[in-house]
Motif scaffolding. Structure first.
Motif, PDB file in Angstrom:
ATOM      1  N   MET A   1     -75.298 -33.066  13.930  1.00  0.00           N
ATOM      2  CA  MET A   1     -76.253 -32.539  12.957  1.00  0.00           C
ATOM      3  C   MET A   1     -77.398 -33.516  12.724  1.00  0.00           C
ATOM      4  N   ARG A   2     -77.057 -34.833  12.731  1.00  0.00           N
ATOM      5  CA  ARG A   2     -78.083 -35.847  12.514  1.00  0.00           C
ATOM      6  C   ARG A   2     -79.193 -35.742  13.545  1.00  0.00           C
ATOM      7  N   ASP A   3     -78.811 -35.491  14.826  1.00  0.00           N
ATOM      8  CA  ASP A   3     -79.818 -35.373  15.881  1.00  0.00           C
ATOM      9  C   ASP A   3     -80.720 -34.169  15.640  1.00  0.00           C
ATOM     10  N   GLN A   4     -80.138 -33.063  15.197  1.00  0.00           N
ATOM     11  CA  GLN A   4     -80.927 -31.864  14.942  1.00  0.00           C
ATOM     12  C   GLN A   4     -81.913 -32.089  13.795  1.00  0.00           C
ATOM     13  N   ILE A   5     -81.453 -32.797  12.771  1.00  0.00           N
ATOM     14  CA  ILE A   5     -82.337 -33.104  11.643  1.00  0.00           C
ATOM     15  C   ILE A   5     -83.516 -33.945  12.111  1.00  0.00           C
ATOM     16  N   ASP A   6     -83.239 -34.974  12.908  1.00  0.00           N
ATOM     17  CA  ASP A   6     -84.308 -35.848  13.393  1.00  0.00           C
ATOM     18  C   ASP A   6     -85.275 -35.101  14.305  1.00  0.00           C
ATOM     19  N   ILE A   7     -84.728 -34.252  15.163  1.00  0.00           N
ATOM     20  CA  ILE A   7     -85.584 -33.481  16.075  1.00  0.00           C
ATOM     21  C   ILE A   7     -86.518 -32.570  15.289  1.00  0.00           C
ATOM     22  N   LEU A   8     -85.958 -31.886  14.303  1.00  0.00           N
ATOM     23  CA  LEU A   8     -86.772 -30.963  13.512  1.00  0.00           C
ATOM     24  C   LEU A   8     -87.795 -31.716  12.667  1.00  0.00           C
ATOM     25  N   LEU A   9     -87.383 -32.850  12.105  1.00  0.00           N
ATOM     26  CA  LEU A   9     -88.319 -33.638  11.299  1.00  0.00           C
ATOM     27  C   LEU A   9     -89.456 -34.175  12.165  1.00  0.00           C
ATOM     28  N   ASP A  10     -89.137 -34.690  13.339  1.00  0.00           N
ATOM     29  CA  ASP A  10     -90.181 -35.192  14.242  1.00  0.00           C
ATOM     30  C   ASP A  10     -91.173 -34.090  14.601  1.00  0.00           C
ATOM     31  N   VAL A  16     -97.400 -31.148   9.303  1.00  0.00           N
ATOM     32  CA  VAL A  16     -97.560 -31.449   7.880  1.00  0.00           C
ATOM     33  C   VAL A  16     -99.001 -31.773   7.486  1.00  0.00           C
ATOM     34  N   PRO A  17     -99.762 -32.542   8.304  1.00  0.00           N
ATOM     35  CA  PRO A  17    -101.158 -32.813   7.902  1.00  0.00           C
ATOM     36  C   PRO A  17    -101.990 -31.548   7.694  1.00  0.00           C
ATOM     37  N   PHE A  18    -101.589 -30.458   8.338  1.00  0.00           N
ATOM     38  CA  PHE A  18    -102.352 -29.205   8.224  1.00  0.00           C
ATOM     39  C   PHE A  18    -101.699 -28.224   7.252  1.00  0.00           C
ATOM     40  N   ASP A  19    -100.365 -28.144   7.281  1.00  0.00           N
ATOM     41  CA  ASP A  19     -99.645 -27.161   6.473  1.00  0.00           C
ATOM     42  C   ASP A  19     -98.958 -27.750   5.258  1.00  0.00           C
ATOM     43  N   GLY A  20     -98.992 -29.069   5.115  1.00  0.00           N
ATOM     44  CA  GLY A  20     -98.262 -29.708   4.038  1.00  0.00           C
ATOM     45  C   GLY A  20     -96.764 -29.663   4.299  1.00  0.00           C
ATOM     46  N   TRP A  21     -96.003 -30.184   3.329  1.00  0.00           N
ATOM     47  CA  TRP A  21     -94.545 -30.092   3.421  1.00  0.00           C
ATOM     48  C   TRP A  21     -94.163 -28.699   2.932  1.00  0.00           C
ATOM     49  N   SER A  22     -94.148 -27.752   3.847  1.00  0.00           N
ATOM     50  CA  SER A  22     -94.043 -26.344   3.469  1.00  0.00           C
ATOM     51  C   SER A  22     -93.122 -25.590   4.414  1.00  0.00           C
ATOM     52  N   ASP A  23     -92.850 -24.320   4.065  1.00  0.00           N
ATOM     53  CA  ASP A  23     -92.071 -23.458   4.945  1.00  0.00           C
ATOM     54  C   ASP A  23     -92.799 -23.235   6.262  1.00  0.00           C
ATOM     55  N   GLU A  24     -94.132 -23.205   6.204  1.00  0.00           N
ATOM     56  CA  GLU A  24     -94.902 -23.025   7.436  1.00  0.00           C
ATOM     57  C   GLU A  24     -94.651 -24.183   8.399  1.00  0.00           C
ATOM     58  N   ALA A  25     -94.606 -25.402   7.863  1.00  0.00           N
ATOM     59  CA  ALA A  25     -94.330 -26.564   8.711  1.00  0.00           C
ATOM     60  C   ALA A  25     -92.922 -26.489   9.283  1.00  0.00           C
ATOM     61  N   LEU A  26     -91.973 -26.019   8.496  1.00  0.00           N
ATOM     62  CA  LEU A  26     -90.595 -25.888   8.980  1.00  0.00           C
ATOM     63  C   LEU A  26     -90.504 -24.847  10.089  1.00  0.00           C
ATOM     64  N   ARG A  41     -83.165 -23.539   8.616  1.00  0.00           N
ATOM     65  CA  ARG A  41     -82.997 -23.351   7.168  1.00  0.00           C
ATOM     66  C   ARG A  41     -81.643 -23.873   6.692  1.00  0.00           C
ATOM     67  N   ALA A  42     -80.657 -23.844   7.568  1.00  0.00           N
ATOM     68  CA  ALA A  42     -79.363 -24.414   7.189  1.00  0.00           C
ATOM     69  C   ALA A  42     -79.472 -25.930   7.042  1.00  0.00           C
ATOM     70  N   LEU A  43     -80.310 -26.554   7.863  1.00  0.00           N
ATOM     71  CA  LEU A  43     -80.502 -28.005   7.794  1.00  0.00           C
ATOM     72  C   LEU A  43     -81.405 -28.389   6.621  1.00  0.00           C
ATOM     73  N   PHE A  44     -82.387 -27.538   6.322  1.00  0.00           N
ATOM     74  CA  PHE A  44     -83.338 -27.809   5.237  1.00  0.00           C
ATOM     75  C   PHE A  44     -83.420 -26.564   4.350  1.00  0.00           C
ATOM     76  N   PRO A  45     -82.417 -26.366   3.497  1.00  0.00           N
ATOM     77  CA  PRO A  45     -82.326 -25.113   2.716  1.00  0.00           C
ATOM     78  C   PRO A  45     -83.545 -24.824   1.850  1.00  0.00           C
ATOM     79  N   ARG A  46     -84.186 -25.877   1.336  1.00  0.00           N
ATOM     80  CA  ARG A  46     -85.356 -25.666   0.470  1.00  0.00           C
ATOM     81  C   ARG A  46     -86.660 -25.805   1.240  1.00  0.00           C
ATOM     82  N   GLY A  47     -86.558 -25.768   2.543  1.00  0.00           N
ATOM     83  CA  GLY A  47     -87.762 -25.792   3.354  1.00  0.00           C
ATOM     84  C   GLY A  47     -88.515 -27.102   3.306  1.00  0.00           C
ATOM     85  N   GLY A  48     -89.799 -27.007   2.959  1.00  0.00           N
ATOM     86  CA  GLY A  48     -90.680 -28.161   3.020  1.00  0.00           C
ATOM     87  C   GLY A  48     -90.256 -29.324   2.148  1.00  0.00           C
TER      88      GLY A  48
END
Length: 231
Positions: A1-10, A16-26, A41-48
């Motif tokens: 799961m840690r790898d998936q979190i890092d991949i998605l965050l990267d 983020v510079p364009f969409d902010g920390w938002s659902d669009e960025a996710l 969404r399972a990894l980041f339930p509240r999105g941005g």
């Protein structure tokens, strides 16, 4: 799961510079990384906001790793604190990502999250530097450092000086101000009249304990009962 979190965050950091920390960025990060949105969404339930929190905690981890690798034992303690704060800010690298995070955590629904991670950063710095306080000083140290850290970050966001030197000068001034207050407090302790006047408040404060470490380490401290009078 840690790898998936890092991949998605990267992947999200590009958006983020364009969409902010938002659902669009996710959503864009999930699409870029080939991950279905349900998993994202399972990894980041509240999105941005969860993305922003993960980014902040990654910076905390990078700071802790660098502090562990550096020998700063020769530095004065106030310089160790300054080094830690500077290391944490430099771990962010991209000011726009931090600026977007500051804007998000300024919103009332997410302000508690922002306060919590700043407190966590201050706590991590003190723990990494070997703080062993267990009384009310545990709280005052972290509250003071949280104020120094957050004000320095805000200064850094608007700093265009070479190598952000103006920010590091600002940081030194803030820490000098804290140290001056500590010196005044120490002098007050040596004054018999002031010491007597502060005896009552100090007795109350002595009942405040730092939170226990472990599964409930995120809970606030507790007030212990006063010692039983022997008579």
């Amino acid at each position: 799961m840690r790898d998936q979190i890092d991949i998605l965050l990267d992947a999200a950091l590009l958006h983020v510079p364009f969409d902010g920390w938002s659902d669009e960025a996710l959503k864009a990060a999930a699409n870029d990384s080939g991950m279905d949105i349900a998993t994202a969404r399972a990894l980041f339930p509240r999105g941005g906001v969860d993305l922003a929190l993960a980014y902040h905690r990654r910076g905390d981890a990078q700071m802790a790793a660098k502090l562990a690798a550096e020998d700063i034992s020769h530095l004065r303690f106030r310089d160790r604190i300054a080094f830690a704060v500077r290391t944490r800010i430099e771990a962010a690298e991209d000011r726009e990502l931090v600026r977007r995070g500051a804007a998000l955590f300024a919103l009332p629904p997410y302000a508690p999250d922002g306060a919590r991670v700043i407190w966590g950063t201050a706590d991590l710095i003190w723990n990494t530097l070997g703080d062993s306080s267990t009384d009310y000083n545990w709280y005052t140290k972290r509250a003071t450092l949280a104020g120094v850290y957050s004000s320095t970050v805000l200064y850094w966001l608007g700093d265009d000086s070479p190598n952000a030197q103006a920010t590091w000068n600002f940081l030194d001034r803030r820490i000098d101000g804290v140290m001056q207050f500590e010196r005044v407090k120490g002098a007050a302790e040596k004054n018999p009249l002031l010491r007597a006047a502060l005896a009552g408040p100090k007795a109350i404060l002595s009942c405040i304990k730092a939170p226990a470490r472990g599964p409930q380490s995120d809970l606030p401290g507790h007030v212990s009962p006063p010692p039983t009078q022997q008579g």
